[in-house]
Write a protein that holds these residues in place. Structure first.
Motif, short mmCIF file in Angstrom:
data_model
loop_
_atom_site.label_atom_id
_atom_site.label_comp_id
_atom_site.label_asym_id
_atom_site.label_seq_id
_atom_site.Cartn_x
_atom_site.Cartn_y
_atom_site.Cartn_z
N THR A 211 36.83 37.19 27.86
CA THR A 211 37.65 37.34 26.66
C THR A 211 38.26 38.72 26.55
N THR A 212 37.82 39.67 27.36
CA THR A 212 38.36 41.03 27.39
C THR A 212 38.08 41.61 28.76
N GLY A 213 38.62 42.78 29.04
CA GLY A 213 38.31 43.44 30.29
C GLY A 213 36.83 43.81 30.33
N VAL A 214 36.15 43.51 31.45
CA VAL A 214 34.71 43.74 31.55
C VAL A 214 34.39 44.51 32.81
N ALA A 232 39.75 41.46 34.50
CA ALA A 232 40.67 41.56 33.37
C ALA A 232 40.45 40.39 32.41
N ALA A 233 41.00 40.51 31.21
CA ALA A 233 40.91 39.42 30.24
C ALA A 233 41.54 38.16 30.81
N ASN A 234 40.90 37.01 30.55
CA ASN A 234 41.34 35.67 30.98
C ASN A 234 41.06 35.39 32.46
N ASP A 235 40.49 36.35 33.23
CA ASP A 235 40.03 36.04 34.58
C ASP A 235 38.83 35.10 34.50
N TRP A 259 26.90 41.41 37.76
CA TRP A 259 26.40 41.02 36.44
C TRP A 259 27.38 41.43 35.36
N VAL A 260 27.55 40.58 34.33
CA VAL A 260 28.42 40.88 33.19
C VAL A 260 27.66 40.55 31.90
N LEU A 264 30.92 39.10 26.26
CA LEU A 264 32.29 39.38 26.64
C LEU A 264 32.94 38.21 27.39
N LEU A 265 32.35 37.01 27.29
CA LEU A 265 32.89 35.87 28.03
C LEU A 265 32.58 34.58 27.29
N THR A 266 33.28 33.51 27.67
CA THR A 266 32.96 32.16 27.22
C THR A 266 32.54 31.35 28.44
#
Length: 415
Positions: A211-214, A232-235, A259-260, A264-266
């Motif tokens: 959902t954002t740069g991570v 990047a966002a939407n990757d 790892w993230v 910050l993700l769906t």
């Protein structure tokens, strides 16, 4: 001349010699030891073999010791090309000081950064270098849908990014094919009807959409620093595992893993069967120590003072510089040391470190810049904490006044 007069004069002469000797012994020795020889450069950041995405700022920080007031400049060279020269970087004339500069990661591949300090008479330090690698922002292909096969989902094929050694071996051997006997021709087999197709369902792989740069890290914590890369966002990326708290996800990153942070993700797909993975052991924050000069009868008390930043309006994903006033309230000179920096918000902590040179008794110095990039929790309150000599390497009369902090709200920026 009488014996009595001669004896009196001899006694007066011996008394004068004794007073002269006392004056010589009691003369103060205020001469300071001059700094000689070439300055010494120690690279603090970046770390060797670190990987950065193309265009992401690379923080270059170096500690210059055996310095003194005659340091004319510090030069930074990238890939044998001059990048910048910092004139008169040691205005305070201390025995050691730090320099910091930001280089935009340009050009995919390996890059060598070299830092050299020069005196006014032309004496130069031994150049210190570090090699990093830059990865393309667009080299990660678009993620396929849930019907893609296992070789392409979540990243490039297994051959992407390797050194093509298998292809090299095939090309080398192509000219060494041994002659073989030609087999006798045989009659072609009778045609048969193809089998009826079967409907084999494709597994519903769990996928992450950012959902954002991570930042991508080696393990499930911000202690795994620096990041090994970013999305990047939407990757999108394939999810491989999750930690037991289900707060961090292990994903496929190029032809490797990383790892993230889960906020910050769906997640899409079936995550019920994901394996539990706690990741590698957490590293311990160990700032680069500065050797302390042994001083008899040490009476040092380092005190954290005012903290300032440049720019004052801090943005998510944007590097800003930190400055702190460090005072020595003791009675003897303090050796150089380190400063630990922590930025915390809602349980997430971003860390870095800086260093300072010697501080005379009763003096206050402004230490910095210490670069920091925060990429989590924009729009929320953050607490910036600086700890002087976090490992207590410097003996002090009071260890309870080495910490300073301030709060701020992080703007959205690039996040």
């Amino acid at each position: 001349m009488s014996k009595r007069a001669l004896s009196g004069r001899l006694g007066l002469f011996l008394l004068l010699l004794l007073l002269a000797a006392c004056n010589l012994n009691m003369a103060p020795n205020d001469a300071s030891v001059p700094i000689t020889g070439a300055p010494v450069v120690q690279m603090v950041s970046p770390l060797p073999n670190a990987a950065y995405l193309e265009g992401v700022p690379v923080n270059i920080q170096a500690l210059i010791s055996n310095a003194g007031p005659d340091i004319d400049r510090v030069e930074i060279v990238v890939d044998d090309e001059p990048f910048t020269a910092l004139p008169t970087p040691n205005e305070a004339g201390g025995a050691s000081f730090t320099v910091a500069e930001s280089w935009p990661a340009e050009g995919i591949g390996a890059h060598t950064i070299v830092v050299t300090a020069f005196r006014a008479d032309g004496t130069a330090s031994t150049p210190v270098s570090v090699t990093i690698s830059v990865v393309s922002q667009g080299s990660q292909p678009a993620q396929p849908d849930d019907n893609a096969n296992d070789n392409t989902a979540g990243g490039p094929s297994s051959d992407a990014g390797n050194d093509n050694s298998q292809n090299d071996n095939q090309n080398t051997n192509s000219g060494q094919v041994q002659a073989q006997d030609t087999p006798e021709p045989t009659d072609p087999p009778e045609p048969t009807d193809p089998p009826e197709p079967t409907n084999t369902p494709t597994p519903n792989k769990p996928m992450a959409t950012f959902t954002t740069g991570v930042n991508i890290r080696r393990g499930p914590d911000t202690l795994f620093n620096p990041p090994i890369g970013s999305y990047a966002a939407n990757d999108r990326a394939e999810i491989l595992a999750v930690n037991s708290a289900r707060t961090w996800y292990k994903i496929r990153y190029y032809n490797s893993e990383g790892w993230v942070f889960g906020n910050l993700l769906t997640v899409s797909g079936n995550v019920d069967s994901l394996p539990i993975d706690e990741g590698p052991p957490k590293p311990t924050l160990t700032p680069t120590p500065v050797p302390a000069t042994a001083t008899p009868n040490i009476n040092v008390n380092l005190v954290a003072g005012n903290i300032s930043t440049d720019p004052s309006d801090k943005k998510c994903g944007k590097t800003f510089k930190i400055y702190i006033d460090v005072a020595n309230f003791g009675e003897t000179k303090s050796p150089g040391g380190t400063i630990a920096v922590e930025d915390s918000s809602n349980g997430l902590v971003t860390r870095t470190s800086g260093s300072f040179g010697e501080i005379e008794a009763g003096k206050t110095v402004k230490v910095g810049p210490i670069p920091l990039t925060v990429d989590t929790n924009w729009g929320a309150d953050h607490t910036l904490t600086l700890i002087i000599d976090p490992n207590n390497a410097i003996a002090e009369t009071n260890e309870d006044d080495n910490r300073g902090s301030r709060t701020y709200e992080l703007g959205r920026g690039d996040c």
